[in-house]
Write an enzyme that holds these catalytic residues in place. Structure first.
Site, PDB file in Angstrom:
ATOM      1  N   GLU A  20       0.878  -1.177   0.000  1.00 57.22           N
ATOM      2  CA  GLU A  20       0.000   0.000   0.000  1.00 57.22           C
ATOM      3  C   GLU A  20       0.908   1.218   0.000  1.00 57.22           C
ATOM      4  OE1 GLU A  20      -1.335   3.219   1.044  1.00 57.22           O
ATOM      5  OE2 GLU A  20      -1.975   2.401   2.977  1.00 57.22           O
ATOM      6  N   CYS A  32      -2.661   8.303   3.951  1.00 57.60           N
ATOM      7  CA  CYS A  32      -2.664   7.865   2.555  1.00 57.60           C
ATOM      8  C   CYS A  32      -4.031   8.073   1.923  1.00 57.60           C
ATOM      9  CB  CYS A  32      -2.281   6.389   2.472  1.00 57.60           C
ATOM     10  SG  CYS A  32      -0.635   6.014   3.106  1.00 57.60           S
TER      11      CYS A  32
END
Length: 458
Positions: free
Chosen positions: A232, A266
Site C-alpha cells: 500500500e 494515505c
C-alpha cells in the site's frame, strides 16, 4: 535515520534506541519460525481467545497508548485515542470472523472433476515480514497482524524508525494476550536491514505500507525470491463535488477528509475537484472552515491540527506549496510555516493548480488541499484519473446517473459516495496503479497470506 522518539511538537529527542544486533535478529526470526509450527496447530477458537485478550489490553491501556502516539508522531490526542480503540475493534473483528473467512469450500458437483469430493482449503504460510509507517503506528500494524495471526501465521515487524516505543509496545502485545512466544516480534533495524530479513528462507512473504520507492524496492526483492507481497503505497485521492451535492455537508466533511491526522494519511482527500456551477460557493465554505481549525499542542484536547511528524516531511510539504505559488497558484488560506517551535505547517487551500506544478503529480502529505475548477463530469474524471496513484476516491452527488458513472470509471481501489474515505475492518482496503497491489482487511485481507489448497478425492 536514527531509531529515536523525537517529539514533533518540540523538536526535542525524547529517547534513542540501539538497533538489534545480527544475533538478536537471527534469534527473533528463529523464534517466529518456531512459533509458526506451534500456532498453526492451534484452533481458531484458541487464537480468538488470545486475540480478544490482546484487544482488551489496548482498551485497558488506551490513555497511555494515545499519549505515546501523540508524543512520537504528533497526532492530536483525540485522534490517537480513536486509533487505539479502532485497532482493538479490528482485532475483535478477526477473532469473530477468521474461521468463517477461511472455511473450506466444497465443489458443488465433484463428478465434474471425476472426484467423490473436491474443493479448497486455506492454510497459513509461515513467517510474514511487515514493514510499516509512522502515520498510524498501531492501526497500520494491527490491521495486518490480527488477520495474519488468526490465520495461523506469525509476524515480524520492521516499524518506522521514528516510532520505536510504539514498535516495542507491539513487540510484547500478543504474547501478553496469550499467543506463543515469538508469534509476533519487533525488529529494531534500519531500512538497510530489511533485505537480509526478507531473503531469509524462513520468511515466506511481506507486506509494506509506505512510499512508492520503498514499495518498489521491497517488491523487487520479494520477486527475486518468489515471495508474495501486499503493498500500500499512498495516494492522491480525488474529492469530487458536483452541482447536486449538499455543499455545506460536503465542505464540512472535506475539512476532516483533508486534515485528519494532520493531513498525513494515505487515504486523505488531497485534490478537490469541483464543478464550476458550485465552485465559488464550495471553495468559500471550505476555506472558511479550514481557516477556523485550531493548530497547536497535540496533547491539548481542543487541537484540530498538530505538527507534522518529521522536519523533513514539513520541509518537503512547504517545498511543494512554494513551487505551486511560484508558478501561479494562490494560497487562499495558509501557505506558511509558522514561526514557532515544532514541525508545523498552516492548514492550506491552494487554487489555480496547473499540470506544470509538482503538486499536480505528487502526493502532498500534510494539511494542504488543492482545488480544481471543472466544466463537467468528463473533465472531473480526467483530472481524478490523471495521476499515477489510485488508492481511494470520493464523489459528492445526489444524481444517481452521475453516481454510477463515477463508480464505474474512477481508477481507484475504492469509491465513497457522499462521504470521506475511511478504512473499515469489514471492507477490503488497497489500491491500483502506483498505489500498490493486494488488499488488507475484510475476508480478502486474511486470505492474502494463506495457501489456497485444492483438494481432490477419488
Amino acid at each position: 535515520m536514527a531509531i529515536a522518539t523525537i517529539n514533533p511538537f518540540t523538536g526535542e529527542t525524547e529517547q534513542t534506541f540501539e538497533p538489534h544486533s545480527d544475533a538478536e535478529v537471527e534469534r527473533r526470526i528463529a523464534a517466529a519460525d518456531a512459533a509458526f509450527h506451534a500456532l498453526r496447530a492451534t484452533t481458531f477458537a484458541q487464537r480468538a481467545e488470545w486475540m480478544r485478550a490482546a484487544a482488551q489490553l489496548l482498551d485497558d491501556e488506551v490513555e497511555e497508548l494515545a499519549r505515546l502516539i501523540t508524543i512520537e508522531m504528533g497526532r492530536p490526542i483525540a485522534g490517537a485515542r480513536a486509533e487505539v480503540r479502532k485497532s482493538a475493534k479490528g482485532m475483535r473483528f478477526y477473532a469473530d470472523h477468521a474461521e468463517e473467512f477461511l472455511a473450506p469450500e466444497a465443489l458443488a458437483d465433484p463428478s465434474a472433476v471425476n472426484a467423490s469430493a473436491a474443493g479448497t482449503r486455506y492454510a497459513p504460510i509461515g513467517v510474514v515480514l511487515a514493514v510499516m509507517p509512522w502515520n498510524y503506528p498501531l492501526w497500520q500494524v494491527l490491521r495486518f497482524a490480527a488477520p495474519a495471526l488468526m490465520a495461523g501465521n506469525t509476524g515480524l515487524l520492521k516499524h518506522a524508525s521514528n516510532v520505536p516505543q510504539s514498535a516495542l509496545y507491539l513487540d510484547t502485545l500478543f504474547e501478553r494476550g496469550g499467543f506463543p512466544t515469538g508469534a509476533f516480534h519487533t525488529l529494531l533495524i534500519p531500512a538497510s536491514g530489511v533485505e537480509r530479513v526478507l531473503r531469509d528462507p524462513r520468511v515466506k512473504a511481506a507486506t509494506l505500507t509506505g512510499s512508492e520507492p520503498a514499495g518498489r524496492s521491497l517488491g523487487s526483492i520479494a520477486g527475486s525470491e518468489v515471495k508474495h507481497v501486499v503493498l500500500e503505497l499512498g495516494g492522491s485521492d480525488p474529492f469530487i463535488v458536483l452541482p447536486s451535492a449538499d455543499l455545506e455537508k460536503a465542505a464540512t466533511v472535506a475539512v476532516t477528509a483533508r486534515n485528519q491526522n494532520n493531513g498525513q494519511s494515505c487515504i486523505a482527500a488531497k485534490r478537490f475537484i469541483v464543478h464550476t456551477d458550485v465552485y465559488d460557493d464550495f471553495v468559500r465554505l471550505f476555506t472558511e472552515k479550514v481557516a477556523a481549525l485550531t493548530v497547536g499542542d497535540p496533547l491539548d484536547e481542543t487541537t484540530d491540527v498538530g505538527p507534522l511528524a518529521t522536519r523533513s516531511g514539513r520541509d518537503e510539504l512547504a517545498g511543494l506549496v512554494a513551487d505551486a505559488v511560484a508558478q501561479g497558484a494562490t494560497a487562499v488560506t495558509g501557505g506558511t510555516v509558522p514561526d514557532r517551535a515544532g514541525w508545523f505547517y498552516t492548514p492550506t487551500v491552494l487554487d489555480g493548480i496547473t499540470p506544470a506544478m509538482r503538486i499536480y503529480r505528487e502526493e502532498a502529505f500534510g494539511p494542504v488541499a488543492s482545488v480544481y475548477r471543472v466544466a463537467d463530469r468528463e473533465e472531473a474524471l480526467a483530472i481524478a484519473n490523471g495521476t499515477t496513484f489510485g488508492l481511494s476516491s470520493a464523489v459528492w452527488t445526489n444524481d444517481a446517473d452521475d453516481e454510477e458513472w463515477f463508480i464505474q470509471n474512477l481508477d481507484a481501489g475504492a469509491v465513497f459516495v457522499n462521504g470521506m474515505t475511511i478504512s473499515y475492518p469489514e471492507l477490503p482496503f488497497g489500491g491500483v496503479k502506483d498505489s500498490g497491489v493486494g488488499r488488507e482487511l475484510a475476508a480478502a485481507g486474511i486470505r492474502e497470506f494463506c495457501n489456497l489448497k485444492t483438494i481432490w478425492k477419488g
